[in-house]
Design a protein around this motif. Structure first.
Motif, PDB file in Angstrom:
ATOM      1  N   HIS A  50       0.837  -1.192   0.000  1.00 63.77           N
ATOM      2  CA  HIS A  50       0.000   0.000   0.000  1.00 63.77           C
ATOM      3  C   HIS A  50       0.877   1.248   0.000  1.00 63.77           C
ATOM      4  CE1 HIS A  50      -3.734   2.158   0.888  1.00 63.77           C
ATOM      5  NE2 HIS A  50      -3.027   2.904   1.712  1.00 63.77           N
ATOM      6  N   TYR A  51       2.071   1.137   0.634  1.00 58.21           N
ATOM      7  CA  TYR A  51       2.929   2.300   0.819  1.00 58.21           C
ATOM      8  C   TYR A  51       4.200   2.218  -0.027  1.00 58.21           C
ATOM      9  CZ  TYR A  51      -0.048   2.897   4.839  1.00 58.21           C
ATOM     10  OH  TYR A  51      -1.137   3.044   5.640  1.00 58.21           O
ATOM     11  N   GLN A  52       4.711   3.351  -0.319  1.00 60.65           N
ATOM     12  CA  GLN A  52       5.915   3.441  -1.124  1.00 60.65           C
ATOM     13  C   GLN A  52       7.143   3.026  -0.329  1.00 60.65           C
ATOM     14  OE1 GLN A  52       8.425   5.972  -0.882  1.00 60.65           O
ATOM     15  NE2 GLN A  52       9.531   5.329  -2.727  1.00 60.65           N
ATOM     16  N   ARG A  53       7.054   3.164   1.006  1.00 63.89           N
ATOM     17  CA  ARG A  53       8.178   2.963   1.903  1.00 63.89           C
ATOM     18  C   ARG A  53       9.001   1.703   1.611  1.00 63.89           C
ATOM     19  NH1 ARG A  53       7.498   1.754   8.335  1.00 63.89           N
ATOM     20  NH2 ARG A  53       6.433  -0.082   7.501  1.00 63.89           N
ATOM     21  N   LEU A  54       8.319   0.562   1.438  1.00 58.73           N
ATOM     22  CA  LEU A  54       9.009  -0.710   1.214  1.00 58.73           C
ATOM     23  C   LEU A  54       9.874  -0.638  -0.040  1.00 58.73           C
ATOM     24  CD1 LEU A  54       9.308  -3.765   2.032  1.00 58.73           C
ATOM     25  CD2 LEU A  54       7.380  -4.218   0.517  1.00 58.73           C
ATOM     26  N   LEU A  55       9.396   0.165  -1.032  1.00 63.82           N
ATOM     27  CA  LEU A  55      10.068   0.210  -2.329  1.00 63.82           C
ATOM     28  C   LEU A  55      11.360   1.022  -2.281  1.00 63.82           C
ATOM     29  CD1 LEU A  55       6.901   0.566  -4.565  1.00 63.82           C
ATOM     30  CD2 LEU A  55       8.037  -1.509  -3.765  1.00 63.82           C
ATOM     31  N   ASP A  56      11.573   1.734  -1.152  1.00 60.11           N
ATOM     32  CA  ASP A  56      12.873   2.367  -0.956  1.00 60.11           C
ATOM     33  C   ASP A  56      13.939   1.305  -0.761  1.00 60.11           C
ATOM     34  OD1 ASP A  56      11.862   4.862  -1.165  1.00 60.11           O
ATOM     35  OD2 ASP A  56      11.652   5.183   1.011  1.00 60.11           O
ATOM     36  N   TYR A  57      13.506   0.198  -0.214  1.00 57.80           N
ATOM     37  CA  TYR A  57      14.462  -0.864   0.113  1.00 57.80           C
ATOM     38  C   TYR A  57      14.476  -1.972  -0.932  1.00 57.80           C
ATOM     39  CZ  TYR A  57      14.408   1.558   4.562  1.00 57.80           C
ATOM     40  OH  TYR A  57      14.503   2.512   5.521  1.00 57.80           O
ATOM     41  N   ILE A  58      13.305  -2.326  -1.426  1.00 61.26           N
ATOM     42  CA  ILE A  58      13.240  -3.301  -2.508  1.00 61.26           C
ATOM     43  C   ILE A  58      12.860  -2.511  -3.763  1.00 61.26           C
ATOM     44  CG2 ILE A  58      12.180  -5.438  -3.339  1.00 61.26           C
ATOM     45  CD1 ILE A  58      11.347  -6.002  -0.420  1.00 61.26           C
ATOM     46  N   VAL A  59      13.854  -2.201  -4.530  1.00 57.42           N
ATOM     47  CA  VAL A  59      13.599  -1.276  -5.644  1.00 57.42           C
ATOM     48  C   VAL A  59      13.025  -2.048  -6.834  1.00 57.42           C
ATOM     49  CG1 VAL A  59      14.613   0.401  -7.220  1.00 57.42           C
ATOM     50  CG2 VAL A  59      15.473   0.194  -4.864  1.00 57.42           C
ATOM     51  N   PRO A  60      11.826  -1.692  -7.268  1.00 54.14           N
ATOM     52  CA  PRO A  60      11.157  -2.439  -8.339  1.00 54.14           C
ATOM     53  C   PRO A  60      11.605  -1.998  -9.733  1.00 54.14           C
ATOM     54  CG  PRO A  60       9.732  -0.708  -7.546  1.00 54.14           C
ATOM     55  CD  PRO A  60      11.011  -0.590  -6.758  1.00 54.14           C
ATOM     56  N   ASP A  61      11.402  -2.873 -10.693  1.00 53.36           N
ATOM     57  CA  ASP A  61      11.615  -2.501 -12.085  1.00 53.36           C
ATOM     58  C   ASP A  61      10.381  -1.813 -12.649  1.00 53.36           C
ATOM     59  OD1 ASP A  61      14.198  -3.821 -12.225  1.00 53.36           O
ATOM     60  OD2 ASP A  61      13.055  -5.693 -12.134  1.00 53.36           O
ATOM     61  N   TYR A  62       9.225  -2.302 -12.206  1.00 51.47           N
ATOM     62  CA  TYR A  62       7.957  -1.742 -12.689  1.00 51.47           C
ATOM     63  C   TYR A  62       7.030  -1.508 -11.518  1.00 51.47           C
ATOM     64  CZ  TYR A  62       9.706  -3.707 -17.048  1.00 51.47           C
ATOM     65  OH  TYR A  62      10.482  -4.019 -18.098  1.00 51.47           O
ATOM     66  N   VAL A  63       6.194  -0.505 -11.657  1.00 50.92           N
ATOM     67  CA  VAL A  63       5.157  -0.249 -10.651  1.00 50.92           C
ATOM     68  C   VAL A  63       3.803  -0.240 -11.354  1.00 50.92           C
ATOM     69  CG1 VAL A  63       4.223   1.417  -8.999  1.00 50.92           C
ATOM     70  CG2 VAL A  63       6.705   1.086  -9.165  1.00 50.92           C
ATOM     71  N   HIS A  64       2.845  -0.989 -10.772  1.00 58.18           N
ATOM     72  CA  HIS A  64       1.486  -1.009 -11.327  1.00 58.18           C
ATOM     73  C   HIS A  64       0.513  -0.550 -10.261  1.00 58.18           C
ATOM     74  CE1 HIS A  64       3.190  -3.625 -14.447  1.00 58.18           C
ATOM     75  NE2 HIS A  64       3.750  -4.309 -13.443  1.00 58.18           N
ATOM     76  N   VAL A  65      -0.482   0.161 -10.693  1.00 66.41           N
ATOM     77  CA  VAL A  65      -1.511   0.573  -9.753  1.00 66.41           C
ATOM     78  C   VAL A  65      -2.761  -0.251 -10.001  1.00 66.41           C
ATOM     79  CG1 VAL A  65      -2.940   2.469  -8.917  1.00 66.41           C
ATOM     80  CG2 VAL A  65      -0.602   2.905  -9.714  1.00 66.41           C
ATOM     81  N   LEU A  66      -3.209  -0.930  -8.928  1.00 62.12           N
ATOM     82  CA  LEU A  66      -4.402  -1.763  -9.003  1.00 62.12           C
ATOM     83  C   LEU A  66      -5.544  -0.999  -8.358  1.00 62.12           C
ATOM     84  CD1 LEU A  66      -5.371  -4.676  -9.737  1.00 62.12           C
ATOM     85  CD2 LEU A  66      -4.859  -5.312  -7.386  1.00 62.12           C
ATOM     86  N   ALA A  67      -6.610  -0.807  -9.122  1.00 61.90           N
ATOM     87  CA  ALA A  67      -7.778  -0.144  -8.555  1.00 61.90           C
ATOM     88  C   ALA A  67      -9.011  -0.804  -9.130  1.00 61.90           C
ATOM     89  CB  ALA A  67      -7.770   1.345  -8.880  1.00 61.90           C
ATOM     90  N   ASN A  68      -9.955  -1.084  -8.235  1.00 61.51           N
ATOM     91  CA  ASN A  68     -11.226  -1.652  -8.674  1.00 61.51           C
ATOM     92  C   ASN A  68     -11.030  -2.918  -9.519  1.00 61.51           C
ATOM     93  OD1 ASN A  68     -13.964  -1.803  -8.794  1.00 61.51           O
ATOM     94  ND2 ASN A  68     -14.145  -0.423 -10.557  1.00 61.51           N
ATOM     95  N   GLY A  69     -10.039  -3.752  -9.127  1.00 58.82           N
ATOM     96  CA  GLY A  69      -9.894  -5.056  -9.763  1.00 58.82           C
ATOM     97  C   GLY A  69      -9.132  -5.054 -11.088  1.00 58.82           C
ATOM     98  N   ARG A  70      -8.573  -3.893 -11.471  1.00 60.59           N
ATOM     99  CA  ARG A  70      -7.814  -3.834 -12.725  1.00 60.59           C
ATOM    100  C   ARG A  70      -6.542  -3.036 -12.515  1.00 60.59           C
ATOM    101  NH1 ARG A  70     -12.660  -1.963 -14.576  1.00 60.59           N
ATOM    102  NH2 ARG A  70     -13.931  -3.575 -15.559  1.00 60.59           N
ATOM    103  N   ILE A  71      -5.543  -3.280 -13.401  1.00 69.81           N
ATOM    104  CA  ILE A  71      -4.373  -2.409 -13.371  1.00 69.81           C
ATOM    105  C   ILE A  71      -4.709  -1.174 -14.185  1.00 69.81           C
ATOM    106  CG2 ILE A  71      -1.999  -2.150 -14.213  1.00 69.81           C
ATOM    107  CD1 ILE A  71      -1.528  -5.003 -13.246  1.00 69.81           C
ATOM    108  N   VAL A  72      -4.664  -0.023 -13.505  1.00 68.57           N
ATOM    109  CA  VAL A  72      -5.122   1.191 -14.164  1.00 68.57           C
ATOM    110  C   VAL A  72      -3.957   2.053 -14.631  1.00 68.57           C
ATOM    111  CG1 VAL A  72      -7.359   1.275 -13.037  1.00 68.57           C
ATOM    112  CG2 VAL A  72      -5.380   2.341 -11.919  1.00 68.57           C
TER     113      VAL A  72
END
Lengths: 478, 249, 434
Positions: free
Chosen positions: B203-225
C-alpha cells in the motif's frame, strides 16, 4: 457488602392479587372421567377425546423425571384440580362487551388492557384465565391477512384439519411425563396459523393467568408458520400469591415449514413463592419447534418467576440450512430453583444453532443451565455456538452448567463456552463512588450482563423485561 | 515466466478482480500498489489457489503451464511462493517439522534427493541466522507466539529454503517498524537473481525504498489502471491514489 | 441387576486368595458391589458407555502367572527410573528393580507397619458406594504398590509401575496403588499399562489412591497403551492438603471399553492441580474419561486440558465436572476439552459441567468439536505440502501441544511415534512428524 445486597432484594410480586370471580372448578383428582369431562365441556370431537385418553393411559404408566437439579416435595397429582373456569365464561361471550368486567379489570391491573383502542399498538392478545381463553383481540384485522389466531379450543372446531395434522407432531403425547399429562387434560391455549408467504402484520401475544387456588394450568399452544411466512409471538404469565404450590404444565409446539420464520418470546413471571420459599408455581413446560428447509426458529425467554422451573425450549433442525436460536435470561432469587436450557438437534445439512444463556442467581436460589447439542450423522457442515454465563449475587446461591454435546459428524463444528462471575465489590464501589446508588448499580450490571438477550426481544417487551428484572432483584443486593 | 491474461475472480459471490493483465519476465521485480479494497491481497490468494477464491475468467501461465489447474501444493512445488500478510499460527506443529516437510516436498518434485536431518538442521540454522531469527524458533510451533516482525522474517527464511521461481510478497511491510523492515528487505534483496522474479504487493511506497522495483502497477477496482517505472511509486506517495482512481473510471 | 458379568465376577472373587489383613475391606467391597445397581443408559454416570459387551465374553479365568523374556514391551529409552513390574496383576520380581531410597513395596511384601499404613489409607479418597468398580476393586483387593515419602523427602528418580497383560484366555486382574506423600516431599510416579500384541480380551481394574501432604508435590503419569482388545476400569483419586501440588498427564489409546475416573479433592487451602490428557480411540474402540475436580476449601486452583481424536467407528466420552463447594471462595478453576472427529462413523459425547456454590470464584470451561483449521492447512499447502500430509501434521499437532508439555522428555519421545501411528494409515505421511 453482601448483606447490603441482600437487604435490597425483597421480592415484591406486583401481580400477586386474587380476582374474585365465581368459578366452576372440578374437585381435585385425575382419572378417565375427568378427561372425559374436560373434553365434553369443550364439546370436542371423538378423535380428540381418544387422543386425550391415549395420553392419559400413557401418563398413568410413566414416572416423574428426577434428573433435574431441583428439589421439591413429591407432587400428589390426585390433589390438583384439572379444570377451572369463571362461570361467566359459560355463556361464551361474543365480544369483549359481554366479558365479565371483573375479568377485564384483572388484566387492566396487570397492565394488559383488552380494549383494542387501549392496547399496545400493533400487538394482538389472547388471554387465558385459568383453564379458558377469555378474549382474543384484533381478530378481524388478522383475518384480513389470512392469519388465524384463536383459542385452541375454538380451532378444534373451526380448523380441525390443521389441529389434527399438527397437534402432537412436534411433542408427541408420550414425549415425557408432563407432556403426557398436558395432552390428557389440556384446557386451552392459543392456536396460530400463518398462511404461505404471509408476514404476520402484528405481534401476537398470549397472556396466561392462574387465579383459582389448588388448580393446575395446562395450556397448549400450537403455531404453524406455512412456507415462507413470518411471525413473532410473545407470551406472558402471572399468578396470585398463594401459600401452596401450584402446577403449570404447558406444551408449546412450533412448526416452521420451508423458509418460514418463527420468533417466540416469553416473559415468565409466575408467582415465585415468598422470601421463605413458601408457595409459588411449579413450571414444568415442554416447548419444541421443528424447522424445515431454510426455516428459522428463535426462542427468547426471560424467566424471573416460578418456584421451580423445568423447561427446555428446543429446536429440531430437520431441514437443510435451518437455523435454531435460543436466548435466555433466567433469574432466581430467594428459594427459587430453575433448571432450564435448550436442545438443538441437528439433522439437516448446514444447520446452524446459537445458544446464549445468562443465569443470574441471588438469595438462596439454585440456577442451572442444562442443554443438549446433538449433531446427527446426517448433519454435514452443521454449526453450533453456545455461550453460558452465570452471575452470582451473594454467597448463598448456586449456579450450575450441564451441557451435553454429542457429535456424529466430522464436519460438524461445535463450540461451547461457559463462565462464572459475580457482581464484584469493586464494580459496586466504582459505581457508588461515581454517585450511583447500590440498587441502581446492581441493576445496571445485571442489565449489562443480559444485554445480548434483551436485544432479541421485541422492543416493547425489552423495556418490560429490564424492569421486571429490577423488581425481581429488589433486595438481592449486598 | 508468469503471464496473467484478463484474470477475473470472485470471493463470496463478489467480483474482486475484473480483468487483470500482467506479464512478468525472469529476474524482474514488479510492485503492485493500490488503495485498500483494490484486490491486492486477493491476487496473491488467487495465484496460490486458495479455497473460496473462485476464478471466473482469464488464464494464468506459469513457465508455460496452466497455473489455474494446479492444486495449491503443486503451485508451490512448481516454484510459486506466497509470503503471507498475516502468517497463521499452528500450535503443536514445530517449525522444524514443518520446514523439512515443505523442503522435502519441493525437492522431491524437482527430482532432488531429500536432505538428511543433520544437513537440513545445519541449513535451517544458517537461514535463521541470515534473517536474524534465534535458532530456538525452529523448535517452537509454526509462528506460535512470534511477534509480527518474527513472523515476516520466518516467511523470508522459508523463501530462502524453498528457492522459488516467483515470490509474491503480500503487504510484507504491514506491521513492521523500520528496523524489521530493513532486515526483511535485505533478505529479499539477497534472493534477487536473474532467474527469480518478485511481485511486491504494498500500500505504501516505503518498502520500495528498500526493494527497488523494475515496474510499478496501480491496481484499482480489480484492474491495473496505470503502469510505470519506480518513479510512479513516488508520485503516488505524493499525490495519493484518488487521482488515478478517477483516471481509471 | 445381576447380569452375567457381574454374577461371574462375584463368583470368581472366591478364587483370589486374600491376605488376612485385607479381608475386612474385601468383604465390605463384595457386599457393596453386590447391592450396587448395575448401570444402564439412564444411569447418568454411564449414559454414553454401555457395559453390555462385558456380558458377551468370559473374563473370569484366574489371571495366569506368565514370565516375560525381557522388558521390551515397557522399557522407556533414556528414562532413569526405578521400576516395579506386574504381569497379569502378579508382581514380577525378576523384571523389577530393587527399590532404593524410598518406601515403594508391593502389598505382598509389605511389613506390618506398611500394612497398617495401607489399611489406614485405603478408601480415603472415594466412597465405594458411589463407585461400582471401586467396590469391585475392594472386593478383589490382593496386590498393589505402596509408595510412601516421609516429611521433606525428595525423590528425584521417577518410579515406573508397569502392568503387562499377557495371556491366551480372558481374565480379570486387579490392583490398587496407594501413594502417600508426607509434608513437603516430592516424587514422580509413572503408571504404565501395556499388553502383549495379540492376546485374548481381558479386563484390568486398577485404582490408584494418592494423598499429597501439605506443601508436597506429585508429578504423575498414567499411560494406557494396551492393545485395543483390552478393557480397563479404574482411575486415580487424589486428596490434596494445603499448598499441595498434583501434576498429571493422562493418555489413553482405545480399548474394548476403557473407563477412567480422575478425581482430585482440593482439601487444603492453596492446593493446585494441573491435569492434561489425551485420548485416541480408533477402529471400534471406546474410551470414557470422567474427571471430577472438587474444590472444598478457599484459595485453590485447578487447570484441566483434555484433547481427543476419534477415528473410524470409535466412540469417546468426556465428562469433566468442576464442583465448587459452598465455602471455597477465591477458587480459580478452568477446563478445556477439544475434539477432532476423523470419520463419518466416529462419535464424541462431551459434557463439561460446572456446579458452583460460592460466588467469589473464577470458573470457566470450554468444549469444542471441530475440523482442522482451514487457514493452517492452506498455509502448509502453500509451502508444497500435500493436503493429506498437511492434515496428518495438523492432527498430530493438535495433541502434540500437550505432549510437548511433558516434563520427562523420554516419555514424550516414547509417545510421539506411538501417537503418530494411531491415526495414520499411510506411514509415509508420518515421515515428518516427531
Amino acid at each position: 457488602m453482601s448483606e447490603q445486597i441482600n437487604e435490597y432484594i425483597k421480592n415484591e410480586y406486583a401481580a400477586g392479587f386474587v380476582t374474585d370471580v365465581e368459578s366452576e372448578t372440578l374437585p381435585p383428582g385425575l382419572n378417565e372421567d375427568v378427561v372425559r369431562f374436560i373434553s365434553a365441556k369443550k364439546g370436542e370431537p371423538e378423535w380428540l377425546l381418544e387422543w386425550r385418553l391415549k395420553a392419559f393411559r400413557a401418563w398413568s404408566e410413566m414416572t416423574e423425571p428426577t434428573w433435574a437439579h431441583v428439589k421439591y416435595p413429591k407432587i400428589n397429582f390426585q390433589d390438583v384440580s384439572y379444570y377451572s373456569a369463571p362461570k361467566s365464561m359459560d355463556s361464551k361471550p361474543k365480544s369483549l362487551d359481554e366479558v365479565d368486567p371483573e375479568l377485564l379489570k384483572t388484566y387492566e391491573k396487570l397492565g394488559i388492557p383488552l380494549h383494542e383502542q387501549a392496547i399496545l399498538a400493533g400487538v394482538a392478545v389472547d388471554v387465558v384465565f385459568d383453564s379458558v381463553s377469555v378474549a382474543t383481540t384484533f381478530k378481524t384485522k388478522l383475518a384480513e391477512a389470512g392469519v388465524i389466531f384463536m383459542p385452541i379450543s375454538e380451532a378444534v372446531h373451526k380448523h380441525p384439519e390443521l389441529v389434527q395434522k399438527y397437534m402432537g407432531s412436534v411433542v408427541p403425547q408420550k414425549d415425557n411425563f408432563y407432556a403426557a399429562l398436558n395432552s390428557a387434560v389440556f384446557s386451552d391455549g392459543s392456536f396460530v396459523y400463518i398462511p404461505k408467504g404471509v408476514r404476520c402484520p402484528m405481534e401476537l401475544s398470549t397472556y396466561f393467568r392462574i387465579n383459582e387456588a389448588k388448580t393446575g394450568q395446562f395450556e397448549r399452544t400450537l403455531i404453524i408458520a406455512d412456507e415462507g411466512s413470518h411471525v413473532s409471538y410473545l407470551e406472558g404469565c402471572t399468578a396470585p400469591m398463594r401459600d401452596e404450590n401450584q402446577l403449570h404444565a404447558a406444551v408449546v409446539e412450533l412448526v416452521a415449514l420451508d423458509n418460514a420464520q418463527i420468533k417466540y418470546s416469553t416473559v415468565q413471571n409466575w408467582y415465585p413463592g415468598d422470601a421463605e420459599g413458601k408457595g409459588g408455581i411449579y413450571n414444568f413446560v415442554t416447548k419444541r419447534a421443528v424447522a424445515h428447509t431454510n426455516a428459522k426458529v428463535s426462542w427468547t425467554q426471560v424467566e424471573t418467576g416460578s418456584a421451580v422451573t423445568w423447561k427446555y425450549p428446543s429446536c429440531v433442525l430437520k431441514g437443510d440450512n435451518s437455523v435454531g436460536e435460543f436466548y435466555s435470561v433466567a433469574l432466581t432469587n430467594n428459594y427459587q430453583q430453575a433448571d432450564t436450557g435448550t436442545k438443538m438437534i441437528h439433522i439437516g445439512k448446514n444447520t446452524t444453532s446459537t445458544i446464549i444463556s445468562k443465569g443470574i442467581s441471588a438469595g438462596k436460589s439454585q440456577n442451572a443451565y442444562r442443554g443438549l447439542v446433538r449433531m446427527n450423522p446426517s448433519a454435514a457442515g452443521a454449526r453450533n455456538y453456545t455461550q453460558c454465563d452465570s452471575l452470582l449475587i451473594g454467597d448463598q446461591c448456586a449456579a450450575h452448567t450441564f451441557p451435553y454435546i454429542e457429535s456424529k459428524h466430522p464436519s460438524a463444528v461445535v463450540e461451547h463456552e461457559a463462565t462464572t462471575s459475580k457482581v464484584s465489590d469493586e464494580q459496586l464501589f466504582l459505581c457508588q463512588q461515581r454517585g450511583i446508588d447500590m440498587e441502581k448499580a446492581v441493576s445496571m450490571i445485571v442489565n449489562g450482563f443480559c444485554k445480548e438477550v434483551f436485544k432479541e426481544l421485541p422492543m416493547e417487551f425489552a423495556v418490560e423485561a429490564g424492569k421486571l428484572l429490577e423488581v425481581s432483584l429488589e433486595g438481592s443486593v449486598g | 515466466m508468469l503471464s496473467i491474461k484478463n484474470l477475473q475472480a470472485r470471493v463470496e459471490e463478489k467480483d474482486i478482480i475484473k480483468g487483470l493483465n500482467l506479464d512478468i519476465k525472469p529476474g524482474e521485480v514488479h510492485a503492485i500498489m493500490g488503495p485498500n479494497g483494490a484486490g491486492k491481497s486477493t491476487l496473491g490468494n488467487v495465484l496460490s489457489g486458495r479455497e473460496g477464491y473462485e476464478v471466473t475468467g482469464g488464464e494464468v501461465l506459469f513457465d508455460g503451464k496452466n497455473l489455474l489447474e494446479m492444486s495449491t501444493e503443486e503451485r508451490a512445488r512448481e516454484g510459486l511462493f506466497l509470503a503471507f500478510q498475516y502468517p497463521v499460527e499452528i500450535p503443536g506443529v514445530s517449525n522444524m517439522e514443518f520446514l523439512k516437510a515443505s523442503v522435502d516436498a519441493v525437492r522431491e518434485h524437482r527430482g532432488l534427493p531429500a536432505y538428511d536431518s543433520v544437513t537440513f538442521l545445519k541449513l535451517a540454522r544458517e537461514k535463521c541466522k541470515a534473517v536474524n531469527l534465534d535458532q530456538n524458533f525452529l523448535k517452537r510451533g509454526v509462528n506460535e507466539g512470534f511477534s509480527g516482525g518474527e513472523k515476516k522474517r520466518n516467511e523470508i527464511m522459508q523463501m530462502m529454503l524453498l528457492e522459488p521461481k516467483i515470490c509474491i510478497l503480500d503487504e510484507t511491510d504491514s506491521g513492521l517498524d523500520i528496523d524489521a523492515l530493513q532486515v526483511v528487505a535485505e533478505g529479499v534483496n539477497s534472493q534477487r537473481s536473474p532467474e527469480r522474479s518478485f511481485i511486491v504487493v504494498t500500500h505504501y511506497q516505503r518498502l520500495l525504498d528498500y526493494i527497488v522495483p523494475d515496474y510499478v502497477h496501480v491496481l484499482a477496482n480489480g484492474r491495473i489502471v496505470k503502469s510505470g517505472g519506480k518513479e510512479l511509486a513516488l508520485e503516488l506517495e505524493e499525490k495519493g491514489y484518488s487521482w488515478i482512481e478517477q483516471e481509471g473510471k | 441387576m445381576s447380569l452375567a458379568f457381574n454374577e461371574q465376577a462375584v463368583a470368581s472373587l472366591k478364587n483370589l486368595p486374600a491376605a488376612p489383613w485385607l479381608e475386612n475391606i474385601r468383604a465390605s467391597g463384595a457386599q457393596v458391589f453386590s447391592v450396587t445397581p448395575w448401570p444402564n443408559r439412564k444411569t447418568e454416570n454411564w449414559k454414553y458407555t454401555s457395559l453390555f459387551a462385558l456380558d458377551q465374553q468370559a473374563y473370569h479365568g484366574a489371571a495366569p502367572q506368565v514370565n516375560l523374556a525381557d522388558d521390551q514391551l515397557f522399557a522407556i529409552a533414556g528414562l532413569d527410573a526405578q521400576r516395579l513390574v506386574f504381569v497379569n496383576g502378579h508382581f514380577n520380581a525378576a523384571l523389577s528393580d530393587k527399590i532404593d531410597g524410598l518406601v515403594c513395596v508391593p502389598f505382598s511384601q509389605a511389613n506390618a507397619e506398611q500394612q497398617a499404613l495401607i489399611a489406614q489409607k485405603l478408601n480415603g479418597t472415594f466412597k465405594q458406594e458411589q463407585h461400582l468398580f471401586g467396590a469391585l476393586n475392594n472386593a478383589a483387593l490382593q496386590e498393589g504398590v505402596l509408595i510412601h515419602l516421609t516429611k521433606n523427602q525428595v525423590c528425584k528418580k521417577p518410579v515406573q509401575i508397569v502392568h503387562v497383560q499377557s495371556a491366551d484366555a480372558g481374565f480379570s486382574s486387579y490392583a490398587r496403588h496407594v501413594i502417600v506423600l508426607e509434608q513437603h516431599s516430592e516424587a514422580t510416579v509413572l503408571e504404565h499399562f501395556v499388553s502383549a500384541a495379540k492376546i485374548a480380551e481381558n479386563i484390568h481394574n486398577q485404582l490408584t489412591e494418592v494423598f499429597v501432604g501439605e506443601g508436597a508435590k506429585l508429578n504423575h503419569y498414567r499411560l494406557h497403551l494396551e492393545s485395543g482388545s483390552q478393557s480397563h476400569f479404574g482411575g486415580v483419586h487424589v486428596n490434596l492438603a494445603a499448598n499441595a501440588v498434583f501434576n498429571s498427564f493422562q493418555l489413553a489409546l482405545g480399548g474394548k471399553i476403557k473407563r477412567i475416573d480422575v478425581v482430585v479433592n482440593h482439601q487444603g487451602s492453596g492446593a493446585h492441580s494441573e491435569i492434561n490428557g489425551v485420548y485416541l480411540p480408533k477402529e471400534k474402540q471406546h474410551i470414557d474419561f470422567h474427571t471430577c475436580i472438587e474444590h472444598a476449601v478457599p484459595h485453590c486452583t485447578s487447570n484441566e486440558v483434555f484433547r481427543g481424536i476419534i477415528a473410524d467407528q470409535a466412540k469417546a466420552v468426556f465428562n469433566g465436572r468442576i464442583h465448587i463447594h459452598k465455602h471455597a471462595q477465591k477458587t480459580a478453576a478452568e477446563l478445556s476439552n477439544k475434539n477432532l472427529l476423523l470419520s463419518n462413523q466416529a462419535e464424541i459425547n462431551t459434557k463439561p459441567e460446572l456446579e458452583i456454590y460460592a460466588d467469589d470464584v473464577r470458573c470457566a470451561h470450554g468444549a469444542t468439536i471441530a475440523q482442522l483449521d482451514e487457514k493452517a492447512r492452506f498455509y502448509l499447502q502453500s509451502r508444497g505440502i500435500s493436503r493429506q500430509e498437511a492434515e496428518v501434521m495438523l492432527s498430530f499437532g493438535f495433541i502434540n501441544e500437550l505432549i510437548d508439555g511433558i516434563e520427562l522428555e523420554p516419555v514424550a519421545q516414547l509417545l510421539r511415534p506411538i501417537l503418530a501411528k494411531q491415526f495414520i494409515s499411510d506411514e509415509r505421511l508420518a515421515r515428518h512428524l516427531i
